[in-house]
Design an enzyme around this catalytic site. Sequence first.
Site, short mmCIF file in Angstrom:
data_model
loop_
_atom_site.label_atom_id
_atom_site.label_comp_id
_atom_site.label_asym_id
_atom_site.label_seq_id
_atom_site.Cartn_x
_atom_site.Cartn_y
_atom_site.Cartn_z
N GLY A 178 44.29 49.85 67.14
CA GLY A 178 44.33 51.23 66.65
C GLY A 178 43.56 51.36 65.34
O GLY A 178 43.74 50.55 64.42
N HIS B 54 35.54 47.14 61.20
CA HIS B 54 35.25 47.75 62.51
C HIS B 54 34.88 49.21 62.26
O HIS B 54 35.70 50.12 62.38
CB HIS B 54 36.45 47.65 63.45
CG HIS B 54 36.21 48.43 64.72
ND1 HIS B 54 35.27 48.08 65.65
CD2 HIS B 54 36.77 49.57 65.18
CE1 HIS B 54 35.26 48.96 66.64
NE2 HIS B 54 36.16 49.88 66.37
N GLY C 75 51.25 52.28 72.45
CA GLY C 75 50.25 53.18 73.06
C GLY C 75 50.04 52.86 74.51
O GLY C 75 48.96 53.06 75.07
N ASP D 186 32.77 44.80 69.10
CA ASP D 186 31.50 44.84 68.38
C ASP D 186 30.67 43.59 68.70
O ASP D 186 29.45 43.67 68.88
CB ASP D 186 31.77 44.95 66.88
CG ASP D 186 32.78 46.05 66.61
OD1 ASP D 186 32.54 47.18 67.04
OD2 ASP D 186 33.82 45.76 66.00
#
Length: 328
Positions: free
Chosen positions: A132, A189, A11, A161
């Site tokens: 991802g 997550h 990506g 987080d």
Amino acid sequence: MNSPIRVAVTGAAGQIGYALLFRIASGAMFGPDQPVILQLIEIPNEKAMKALEGVAMELDDCAFPLLKGMVLTDSGEVGFKDANWSLLVGAKPRGPGMERADLLKGNGVIFTAQGEIIDRVAAEDARVAVVGNPANTNTMIAASKAKRLTPDRFTAMVRLDQNRAQAQLAKKAGVDLTTVEDIYIWGNHSPSMYPAFRHATIGGKPAVDVINDNAWLENEFCPVVGKRGAAIIAARGLSSAASAANALVDHVHDLMTPGKVHSIAVKSEGAYGFDPNVWAGMPVRTTTPGSYEILKDYDLSDAFSQEKIAATNAELVGEREMVAEMLG
Ligand SMILES: NC(=O)c1ccc[n+]([C@@H]2O[C@H](COP(=O)([O-])OP(=O)(O)OC[C@H]3O[C@@H](n4cnc5c(N)ncnc54)[C@H](O)[C@@H]3O)[C@@H](O)[C@H]2O)c1
Ligand SMILES: O=C(O)C[C@H](O)C(=O)O
């Protein structure tokens, strides 16, 4: 100066990629003495590959002393070859109103293929960090394809987080962020994650005493941290990118730094009531570069913690059931 390590990034032409690659090449992830070769992987699509060329041109134009080479490819076989670290960012991002569960199966196909290729062609000391989404379950799928690399090599990112939770506690207490410590993330997550505030300290004192507002901690802090990704999407029309890239720098940096205690999602061994074999966020201590031990002594026996852990574990088990045919 060390010899260069190979860092594969999927990506690479996406928005996280654009915020991430320059930080890796500048030394933020692996330190000022560690040269890198970036192996940039995109989908076999003319637009994506053209965009990747543009990113590589900009990387050239930064004249980073630590950047010793780049490989641009739409092939996993080429991109993951001899990679010491594989950063799996590429996936279909969640759009406005879309549930993470919708992404499970589509992204599962990507991580099935990548887990198998990494296991076959990556370096002996290969480590994998997954960003991802749905990150925990994607990691479980990729790890399940590995015959050579052990499951501990595959981690998912919950550091964004942790960073979000630290910032929210500092804001509420009206203190400098650096005085907030020991806030870790348990579970998925996703909005079900548990930022276990009872362990957190502010200026060395229990955060629950400093904040002195249990209703806020339980009913506002936890949901705000859990739903921060959705709030960013609602505000920006795009998922978080700079903060996600920054969190990945922290994730890998701390995993390469012995002694660091930080939240990552790892294969559960049954501690804290997580089902064995789901990938769940929890605190670890880095032992040697790239390796860690799970810290198992945090007390989560109070009723609120038990409820939160049960909920996030149930979600992880549910995700595993949805992709059962992709595992192994
Ligand atoms: N774990 C976290 O804390 C966290 C935080 C933010 C975003 N995310 C997730 O990170 C992912 C990437 O986000 P983004 O904003 O960069 O998305 P983006 O759409 O801007 O970029 C994703 C890129 O990945 C590429 N890609 C897709 N499939 C690929 C494959 N099989 N191989 C190689 N490349 C591939 C696409 O072509 C695209 O360029 C999303 O799944 C998003 O939900 C995770
Ligand atoms: O929820 C998302 O898809 C975005 C991302 O995971 C985030 O936490 O910002």
